[in-house]
Motif scaffolding. Structure first.
Motif, mmCIF file in Angstrom:
data_model
loop_
_atom_site.group_PDB
_atom_site.id
_atom_site.type_symbol
_atom_site.label_atom_id
_atom_site.label_comp_id
_atom_site.label_asym_id
_atom_site.label_seq_id
_atom_site.Cartn_x
_atom_site.Cartn_y
_atom_site.Cartn_z
ATOM 1 N N UNK A 7 18.427 34.437 5.934
ATOM 2 C CA UNK A 7 17.043 34.478 5.489
ATOM 3 C C UNK A 7 16.143 33.588 6.321
ATOM 4 N N UNK A 8 16.595 32.370 6.584
ATOM 5 C CA UNK A 8 15.812 31.446 7.410
ATOM 6 C C UNK A 8 15.709 31.940 8.850
ATOM 7 N N UNK B 107 14.761 33.586 -0.724
ATOM 8 C CA UNK B 107 14.253 32.221 -0.716
ATOM 9 C C UNK B 107 13.944 31.752 0.702
ATOM 10 N N UNK B 108 14.841 32.052 1.646
ATOM 11 C CA UNK B 108 14.621 31.648 3.033
ATOM 12 C C UNK B 108 13.388 32.285 3.631
ATOM 13 N N UNK B 109 13.258 33.603 3.432
ATOM 14 C CA UNK B 109 12.111 34.332 3.991
ATOM 15 C C UNK B 109 10.808 33.845 3.370
ATOM 16 N N UNK B 110 10.798 33.723 2.035
ATOM 17 C CA UNK B 110 9.557 33.368 1.340
ATOM 18 C C UNK B 110 9.150 31.917 1.588
ATOM 19 N N UNK C 137 12.336 34.210 13.102
ATOM 20 C CA UNK C 137 12.103 35.173 14.187
ATOM 21 C C UNK C 137 10.831 35.991 13.945
ATOM 22 N N UNK C 138 10.694 36.543 12.731
ATOM 23 C CA UNK C 138 9.558 37.425 12.432
ATOM 24 C C UNK C 138 8.312 36.652 12.017
ATOM 25 N N UNK C 139 8.488 35.397 11.577
ATOM 26 C CA UNK C 139 7.371 34.527 11.216
ATOM 27 C C UNK C 139 6.355 35.192 10.279
ATOM 28 N N UNK C 140 6.797 35.620 9.090
ATOM 29 C CA UNK C 140 5.825 36.166 8.135
ATOM 30 C C UNK C 140 4.829 35.088 7.727
ATOM 31 N N UNK C 141 3.569 35.489 7.600
ATOM 32 C CA UNK C 141 2.535 34.534 7.206
ATOM 33 C C UNK C 141 1.724 33.987 8.359
ATOM 34 N N UNK C 142 2.250 34.102 9.586
ATOM 35 C CA UNK C 142 1.486 33.628 10.747
ATOM 36 C C UNK C 142 0.221 34.474 10.899
ATOM 37 N N UNK C 143 -0.893 33.820 11.075
ATOM 38 C CA UNK C 143 -2.156 34.533 11.253
ATOM 39 C C UNK C 143 -3.000 34.609 9.999
ATOM 40 N N UNK C 144 -2.380 34.327 8.833
ATOM 41 C CA UNK C 144 -3.141 34.329 7.588
ATOM 42 C C UNK C 144 -3.439 32.884 7.212
ATOM 43 N N UNK C 145 -4.664 32.480 7.348
ATOM 44 C CA UNK C 145 -5.043 31.104 7.047
ATOM 45 C C UNK C 145 -5.678 31.050 5.658
ATOM 46 N N UNK C 146 -5.094 30.244 4.768
ATOM 47 C CA UNK C 146 -5.629 30.105 3.414
ATOM 48 C C UNK C 146 -6.235 28.735 3.162
ATOM 49 N N UNK C 147 -6.232 27.871 4.183
ATOM 50 C CA UNK C 147 -6.734 26.510 3.986
ATOM 51 C C UNK C 147 -8.191 26.511 3.539
ATOM 52 N N UNK C 148 -8.962 27.507 4.007
ATOM 53 C CA UNK C 148 -10.383 27.542 3.643
ATOM 54 C C UNK C 148 -10.590 27.951 2.198
ATOM 55 N N UNK D 1 15.264 43.445 6.243
ATOM 56 C CA UNK D 1 16.047 43.252 7.468
ATOM 57 C C UNK D 1 17.146 42.231 7.214
ATOM 58 N N UNK D 2 16.813 41.147 6.503
ATOM 59 C CA UNK D 2 17.805 40.142 6.152
ATOM 60 C C UNK D 2 18.928 40.721 5.300
ATOM 61 N N UNK D 3 18.584 41.587 4.353
ATOM 62 C CA UNK D 3 19.596 42.217 3.506
ATOM 63 C C UNK D 3 20.525 43.111 4.332
ATOM 64 N N UNK D 4 19.947 43.845 5.276
ATOM 65 C CA UNK D 4 20.766 44.699 6.147
ATOM 66 C C UNK D 4 21.707 43.860 7.007
ATOM 67 N N UNK D 5 21.222 42.726 7.489
ATOM 68 C CA UNK D 5 22.062 41.836 8.297
ATOM 69 C C UNK D 5 23.185 41.228 7.453
#
Length: 430
Positions: free
Chosen positions: A102-103, A321-324, A108-119, A239-243
């Motif tokens: 999962x980690x 858990x790892x992905x999220x 590798x895929x970096x989900x969440x990159x590009x979505x900025x919620x700090x504002x 993808x993690x489940x398939x792996x």
């Protein structure tokens, strides 16, 4: 008018919870995009989201304490012979592989990159990153009650595991007085667990409202750009489940001289049942029937390994858990370093022992993991909003992770049966 209200409430509480949460996500996204930067609407809805986060934090530690003690003490030492030790070691090994996968997929895929919620909710506090030695030392509490009071996840888990294992040995004591006392303690925590299940159920009934509020804020501030990262999370999980199947279960089959393609073919009934029902417990009868009639696993093995697996084996959930965790860390702009990822591994591995049967287990375990790496899910924070986004798509994620949990249980039963030379080869090859 009264009958109408009663009918609406009855429909709400009788309909599927995860479907309602998904509907909350969809409606929150739609209305959020319609009312872009609607300050007044955000101010009105923000408390509803904050209430949900506070309710989840309220139940986290009681759930850890009750379920881990019951889970660890429910396996009698008298049954922990060769088969017991082997299946628990197998489940721990596959769970470790699952969280690493999962980690890895998340990194590798970096989900969440590009979505900025700090504002949206301001910049989150930077998570502290302790060293490896400090992480390992901090697992052992110097004051377990202080750790429980301060909501320190890893020390609480450690103490509850020690307590639960000791309780299991006391229940199996030769002294009648010790057995009676231990049974009373066990019944107390089992009763507490039942009470907490009820409380968790109530909290989760509020989840669709909380998710709607949290998602509305995200899409009102960020617009449609939030859809991409959520789709990336879903893709990363599957993808993690398939792996996990190809790199762990298939290799485990080969290790004991079995054809992995046969396992994949024969495990489909419980796998599909778990995917549809999203319940490991409801799938257990199907799993047992498949193990005996289609795979040739004797009752003496599957009768122990499958119920134990339903309690302590959560391969699909640990991948989730790892992905999220990586998704949320990326969204808030605080990527996890090696020490934090190691903490995720330890927390997920230890926490998997007792929380499999809890309604909303994935949401509670994710909360525990985030807290353990210093990503505090506080009401109104950007981390809480990112956490709400995950809960919004939990119905989609839950189908895959529950299915994988059951496949892992089945693999454990087959692995032990074959290694003990008790697998019926004729049934397996039929």
């Amino acid at each position: 008018m009264v009958e109408s209200k009663k009918g609406i409430l009855n429909f709400y509480f009788k309909s599927n919870l995860l479907v309602r949460i998904l509907i909350g996500l969809i409606l929150g996204a739609i209305f959020g995009m319609i009312f872009q930067n609607a300050t007044s609407a955000i101010e009105i809805l923000k408390p509803f989201g904050d209430v949900f986060i506070r309710l989840l934090k309220m139940i986290m530690i009681p759930v850890i304490v009750c379920t881990l003690i019951v889970g660890a003490s429910s396996i009698s030492p008298a049954h922990l012979g060769k088969v017991g030790v082997k299946i628990i070691a197998f489940y721990m090994a596959t769970s470790l592989c699952a969280i690493v996968i999962g980690l890895f997929v998340g990194s590798v895929l970096q989900p969440g990159i590009g979505l900025e919620l700090a504002h949206i909710a301001g910049v989150a506090k930077e998570a502290k990153s302790p060293g490896l030695v400090e992480i390992l030392l901090n697992i052992i509490p110097t004051n377990p009650f202080g750790s429980i009071a301060n909501a320190e996840v890893l020390p609480t888990i450690c103490f509850c595991l020690f307590f639960g294992i000791a309780l299991a040995f006391c229940k199996d004591s030769e002294s009648q007085a010790v057995r009676n006392a231990a049974d009373n303690v066990y019944l107390f925590f089992e009763g507490m667990s039942s009470v907490m299940f009820k409380v968790v159920g109530w909290v989760m009934q509020y989840a669709p409202i909380g998710v709607f509020a949290l998602i509305f804020i995200v899409f009102s501030k960020s617009g449609a750009e939030a859809f991409g990262p959520l789709a990336n999370v879903t893709l990363s999980l599957y993808i993690g489940l398939a792996l996990q199947i190809s790199l762990v279960y298939c290799v485990a089959c080969l290790f004991v001289g079995l054809n992995p393609l046969i396992f994949i073919r024969k495990v489909r009934p419980p796998m599909i049942t778990a995917f549809v029902t999203r319940s490991s417990g409801a799938t257990l009868p199907v799993s047992m029937e498949t193990a005996e009639k289609d795979m040739g696993v004797p009752r003496s093995i599957y009768g122990f390994t499958l119920p134990v697996g339903a309690t302590i084996n959560m391969d699909g959930t640990t991948i989730y858990l790892g992905v999220c965790a990586i998704f949320i860390a990326n969204v808030v702009g605080m990527p996890l370093d090696f020490a934090q990822q190691l903490t995720v591994v330890i927390t997920a591995l230890l926490a998997s022992i007792g929380t499999a049967g809890v309604p909303g287990a994935g949401a509670i375990m994710l909360l525990m993991v985030l807290e353990s790496v210093g990503l505090k899910v506080e009401a109104g924070s950007v981390i809480a909003i990112a956490y709400g986004m995950i809960l919004g798509i939990d119905a989609i994620l839950d189908m895959g992770r529950t299915s994988m949990n059951v496949v892992g249980d089945m693999m454990g039963a087959v692995f032990v049966a074959k290694s003990e030379r008790e697998l019926d080869e004729e049934i397996w090859n039929s």
